[in-house]
Write a protein that holds these residues in place. Structure first.
Motif, mmCIF file in Angstrom:
data_model
loop_
_atom_site.group_PDB
_atom_site.id
_atom_site.type_symbol
_atom_site.label_atom_id
_atom_site.label_comp_id
_atom_site.label_asym_id
_atom_site.label_seq_id
_atom_site.Cartn_x
_atom_site.Cartn_y
_atom_site.Cartn_z
ATOM 1 N N ILE A 113 0.863 -1.181 0.000
ATOM 2 C CA ILE A 113 0.000 0.000 0.000
ATOM 3 C C ILE A 113 0.902 1.234 0.000
ATOM 4 O O ILE A 113 1.745 1.397 0.885
ATOM 5 C CB ILE A 113 -0.921 0.032 1.241
ATOM 6 C CG1 ILE A 113 -1.786 -1.232 1.288
ATOM 7 C CG2 ILE A 113 -1.799 1.280 1.226
ATOM 8 C CD1 ILE A 113 -2.587 -1.368 2.570
ATOM 9 N N PHE A 114 0.746 2.088 -0.997
ATOM 10 C CA PHE A 114 1.564 3.287 -1.122
ATOM 11 C C PHE A 114 0.932 4.459 -0.364
ATOM 12 O O PHE A 114 -0.288 4.649 -0.408
ATOM 13 C CB PHE A 114 1.735 3.677 -2.592
ATOM 14 C CG PHE A 114 2.477 2.652 -3.408
ATOM 15 C CD1 PHE A 114 3.866 2.569 -3.344
ATOM 16 C CD2 PHE A 114 1.791 1.772 -4.239
ATOM 17 C CE1 PHE A 114 4.552 1.629 -4.095
ATOM 18 C CE2 PHE A 114 2.463 0.828 -4.991
ATOM 19 C CZ PHE A 114 3.849 0.750 -4.923
ATOM 20 N N TYR A 115 1.795 5.225 0.281
ATOM 21 C CA TYR A 115 1.359 6.455 0.952
ATOM 22 C C TYR A 115 2.201 7.605 0.420
ATOM 23 O O TYR A 115 3.412 7.657 0.646
ATOM 24 C CB TYR A 115 1.513 6.341 2.473
ATOM 25 C CG TYR A 115 0.473 5.469 3.121
ATOM 26 C CD1 TYR A 115 -0.697 6.012 3.636
ATOM 27 C CD2 TYR A 115 0.644 4.086 3.190
ATOM 28 C CE1 TYR A 115 -1.674 5.200 4.220
ATOM 29 C CE2 TYR A 115 -0.321 3.270 3.768
ATOM 30 C CZ TYR A 115 -1.475 3.835 4.279
ATOM 31 O OH TYR A 115 -2.436 3.033 4.849
ATOM 32 N N GLY A 116 1.556 8.520 -0.304
ATOM 33 C CA GLY A 116 2.268 9.679 -0.835
ATOM 34 C C GLY A 116 2.194 10.836 0.144
ATOM 35 O O GLY A 116 1.106 11.205 0.601
ATOM 36 N N THR A 117 3.353 11.409 0.477
ATOM 37 C CA THR A 117 3.380 12.453 1.516
ATOM 38 C C THR A 117 3.993 13.765 1.019
ATOM 39 O O THR A 117 4.294 14.642 1.817
ATOM 40 C CB THR A 117 4.167 11.965 2.747
ATOM 41 O OG1 THR A 117 5.518 11.689 2.375
ATOM 42 C CG2 THR A 117 3.542 10.705 3.320
ATOM 43 N N ASP A 118 4.183 13.892 -0.284
ATOM 44 C CA ASP A 118 4.752 15.127 -0.828
ATOM 45 C C ASP A 118 3.628 16.121 -1.117
ATOM 46 O O ASP A 118 2.439 15.788 -1.056
ATOM 47 C CB ASP A 118 5.535 14.816 -2.108
ATOM 48 C CG ASP A 118 6.597 15.879 -2.409
ATOM 49 O OD1 ASP A 118 6.612 16.932 -1.732
ATOM 50 O OD2 ASP A 118 7.405 15.642 -3.322
ATOM 51 N N VAL A 119 4.015 17.347 -1.463
ATOM 52 C CA VAL A 119 3.035 18.354 -1.863
ATOM 53 C C VAL A 119 2.501 17.997 -3.252
ATOM 54 O O VAL A 119 2.993 17.074 -3.909
ATOM 55 C CB VAL A 119 3.655 19.765 -1.870
ATOM 56 C CG1 VAL A 119 4.100 20.158 -0.472
ATOM 57 C CG2 VAL A 119 4.818 19.847 -2.855
ATOM 58 N N GLY A 120 1.526 18.756 -3.703
ATOM 59 C CA GLY A 120 0.813 18.400 -4.922
ATOM 60 C C GLY A 120 1.503 18.709 -6.228
ATOM 61 O O GLY A 120 1.088 19.636 -6.950
ATOM 62 N N HIS A 121 2.526 17.951 -6.578
ATOM 63 C CA HIS A 121 3.102 18.055 -7.913
ATOM 64 C C HIS A 121 2.066 17.550 -8.930
ATOM 65 O O HIS A 121 1.228 16.708 -8.612
ATOM 66 C CB HIS A 121 4.376 17.217 -8.012
ATOM 67 C CG HIS A 121 5.391 17.517 -6.954
ATOM 68 N ND1 HIS A 121 6.013 18.742 -6.841
ATOM 69 C CD2 HIS A 121 5.880 16.745 -5.944
ATOM 70 C CE1 HIS A 121 6.852 18.720 -5.822
ATOM 71 N NE2 HIS A 121 6.796 17.516 -5.252
ATOM 72 N N GLN A 122 2.148 18.044 -10.151
ATOM 73 C CA GLN A 122 1.192 17.679 -11.213
ATOM 74 C C GLN A 122 -0.261 17.850 -10.731
ATOM 75 O O GLN A 122 -1.132 17.046 -11.038
ATOM 76 C CB GLN A 122 1.407 16.227 -11.682
ATOM 77 C CG GLN A 122 2.744 15.970 -12.365
ATOM 78 C CD GLN A 122 3.857 15.670 -11.375
ATOM 79 O OE1 GLN A 122 3.664 14.944 -10.400
ATOM 80 N NE2 GLN A 122 5.034 16.228 -11.620
ATOM 81 N N TYR A 123 -0.503 18.925 -9.947
ATOM 82 C CA TYR A 123 -1.845 19.127 -9.408
ATOM 83 C C TYR A 123 -2.879 19.408 -10.497
ATOM 84 O O TYR A 123 -4.065 19.077 -10.349
ATOM 85 C CB TYR A 123 -1.858 20.258 -8.372
ATOM 86 C CG TYR A 123 -1.408 21.607 -8.889
ATOM 87 C CD1 TYR A 123 -2.267 22.450 -9.577
ATOM 88 C CD2 TYR A 123 -0.104 22.048 -8.667
ATOM 89 C CE1 TYR A 123 -1.847 23.687 -10.043
ATOM 90 C CE2 TYR A 123 0.325 23.272 -9.122
ATOM 91 C CZ TYR A 123 -0.551 24.087 -9.815
ATOM 92 O OH TYR A 123 -0.137 25.319 -10.280
ATOM 93 N N ASP A 124 -2.423 20.005 -11.617
ATOM 94 C CA ASP A 124 -3.371 20.338 -12.676
ATOM 95 C C ASP A 124 -3.601 19.186 -13.648
ATOM 96 O O ASP A 124 -4.471 19.278 -14.526
ATOM 97 C CB ASP A 124 -2.896 21.573 -13.443
ATOM 98 C CG ASP A 124 -1.484 21.417 -13.992
ATOM 99 O OD1 ASP A 124 -0.778 20.490 -13.546
ATOM 100 O OD2 ASP A 124 -1.086 22.213 -14.856
ATOM 101 N N THR A 125 -2.844 18.098 -13.486
ATOM 102 C CA THR A 125 -3.040 16.926 -14.354
ATOM 103 C C THR A 125 -3.447 15.730 -13.509
ATOM 104 O O THR A 125 -4.631 15.375 -13.448
ATOM 105 C CB THR A 125 -1.748 16.607 -15.142
ATOM 106 O OG1 THR A 125 -0.631 16.513 -14.221
ATOM 107 C CG2 THR A 125 -1.461 17.697 -16.171
ATOM 108 N N THR A 126 -2.488 15.125 -12.814
ATOM 109 C CA THR A 126 -2.799 13.952 -11.993
ATOM 110 C C THR A 126 -3.797 14.311 -10.886
ATOM 111 O O THR A 126 -4.736 13.555 -10.612
ATOM 112 C CB THR A 126 -1.519 13.370 -11.365
ATOM 113 O OG1 THR A 126 -0.522 13.218 -12.372
ATOM 114 C CG2 THR A 126 -1.798 12.023 -10.728
ATOM 115 N N GLY A 127 -3.593 15.475 -10.265
ATOM 116 C CA GLY A 127 -4.485 15.902 -9.188
ATOM 117 C C GLY A 127 -5.906 16.094 -9.672
ATOM 118 O O GLY A 127 -6.864 15.576 -9.053
ATOM 119 N N SER A 128 -6.064 16.819 -10.754
ATOM 120 C CA SER A 128 -7.404 17.058 -11.301
ATOM 121 C C SER A 128 -8.054 15.751 -11.749
ATOM 122 O O SER A 128 -9.258 15.529 -11.558
ATOM 123 C CB SER A 128 -7.329 18.034 -12.479
ATOM 124 O OG SER A 128 -6.849 19.291 -12.056
#
Length: 417
Positions: A128-143
């Motif tokens: 199980i992956f837990y991502g703890t960084d800030v929102g890189h690629q927020y307008d692509t992967t995030g959206s």
């Protein structure tokens, strides 16, 4: 008197360098803290984009996975890790292929990272992956992740809230990060709070985390790992993967193979001696050689044969160095460097001899404080290689050669100079 002082200084400097190499090697300090049975949070610092790092990470994670670990913290935004978790459940690569399309142009957008995740899926399928960084690629992967949640009626879920917060962090970070170098106190603070939140959500316990090595220094309280240590204390460890990679470089004293150092040393020995034998012997040398002590001559020949073979086949004589996320070396390399400098002085001795009148006195001269330099310099250099590598065969061969070769030179000098 001056010659004796120069000799004492020359041998004294060599001795000091050897002792210094051993002392520094024994007292070498590292910022790495290796995991033990009391460690709950095992962090590893990578150089992004390097296959060597991914290979070590996979090996470490498989070992942890076999011990029961399931939670792998990664330097990715929350929503990127969630997409990976969804992909782990599916037979298709559509999700991970889209993710890698969106991170192209970053250090992580490479085939080795892509293969790394596929190997985790194959060998550690319950990860199980837990991502703890800030929102890189927020307008692509995030959206795309928000739309994915909306399409599944999860607008009111915790996942939606966490994804929105991660996107907000990314927008704030990129508005601040004018130099685009990834270094930001704001980012470090968010990585810490996100880590703590994720560690709470996963129920605590034993986890492994993979981050850029910049973030994983436990002794820097301005960075993520240092801040986490303030909260978690001795239950957290951190090791640079470059440290592990350096430790994996085999340098056992009797490992066999082609030794570049030995080959170079033999060239430095043979080339000037061949020139000397062909056209630069001092007058009367052949007559003197007929009177050499038979025992010393036997020791010289034995030492030459044994040392020549040893220099070529023992790879531990090569310096243990690595250029990977910096320059890695053992402090004992001071001993190796001293040996190499002595061989350079040996070549300088020959240059001086070839430019001289080539008398017996010239041939048995001292150079840079070393008496009968044509014998002592190469013997000491080879002895130091043996000491550096811990190879008793090279050490013994050098001593045997030294007794015979230096002994003959001293006898020639005594009766003919």
């Amino acid at each position: 008197m001056k010659d004796k002082i120069r000799t004492i200084l020359a041998f004294g400097i060599v001795l000091i360098l050897v002792v210094t190499g051993f002392i520094l090697d024994k007292s070498d300090q590292t910022t790495d803290v290796f995991p033990n049975e009391n460690i709950m949070i095992s962090l590893y610092g990578e150089a992004h984009g390097h296959k060597k790092c991914y290979d070590i990470e996979l090996k470490e994670w498989r070992e942890y996975y076999n011990k029961g670990y399931r939670n792998l913290f990664v330097e990715l935004p929350y929503y990127s890790a969630e997409f990976l978790n969804e992909w782990m459940k599916e037979d298709s690569d559509e999700l991970i292929d889209l993710f890698f399309e969106e991170i192209q142009g970053t250090l992580s957008g490479n085939k080795y990272y892509y293969e790394f995740f596929h190997e985790i899926k194959e060998y550690c399928p319950e990860t199980i992956f837990y991502g703890t960084d800030v929102g890189h690629q927020y307008d692509t992967t995030g959206s795309r992740y928000l739309k994915y949640l909306e399409d599944n009626g999860l607008e009111d879920s915790e996942k939606y809230i966490l994804a929105k917060e991660c996107i907000r962090q990314g927008q704030e970070y990129y508005n601040e990060d004018t130099e685009h170098n990834g270094i930001s106190s704001l980012r470090e603070a968010y990585m810490v709070s996100n880590f703590i939140d994720a560690y709470t959500r996963c129920g605590g316990g034993r986890i492994m985390g993979i981050y850029g090595s910049y973030h994983t220094d436990l002794y820097n309280s301005d960075l993520m790992a240092g801040k986490l240590k303030e909260k978690y204390g001795d239950m957290i460890s951190s090791v640079k993967l470059s440290t592990i990679a350096f430790s994996q470089i085999s340098r056992q004293p009797y490992d066999l193979g082609f030794c570049v150092t030995g080959f170079v040393f033999l060239l430095m020995l043979f080339v000037p001696n061949i020139i000397w034998a062909c056209k630069a012997k001092p007058a009367g040398y052949d007559e003197v050689a007929k009177k050499e002590n038979k025992l010393l001559l036997l020791l010289e020949r034995m030492g030459e044969a044994l040392l020549s073979v040893s220099l070529m086949v023992f790879t531990a004589l090569n310096p243990k160095v690595m250029v990977f996320e910096g320059f890695y070396f053992e402090w004992k390399i001071i001993i190796w460097m001293t040996a190499f400098v002595l061989m350079v002085l040996y070549e300088c001795y020959w240059i001086k001899y070839f430019k001289s009148l080539k008398t017996m006195k010239d041939f048995y001269m001292s150079y840079m404080g070393f008496p009968v330099a044509g014998a002592t310099l190469p013997v000491i250099a080879c002895l130091l290689l043996g000491i550096y590598s811990g190879n008793a065969i090279v050490i013994c061969a050098s001593i045997i050669l030294g007794i015979g070769h230096i002994g003959i030179h001293l006898m020639h000098k005594k009766f003919n100079v």
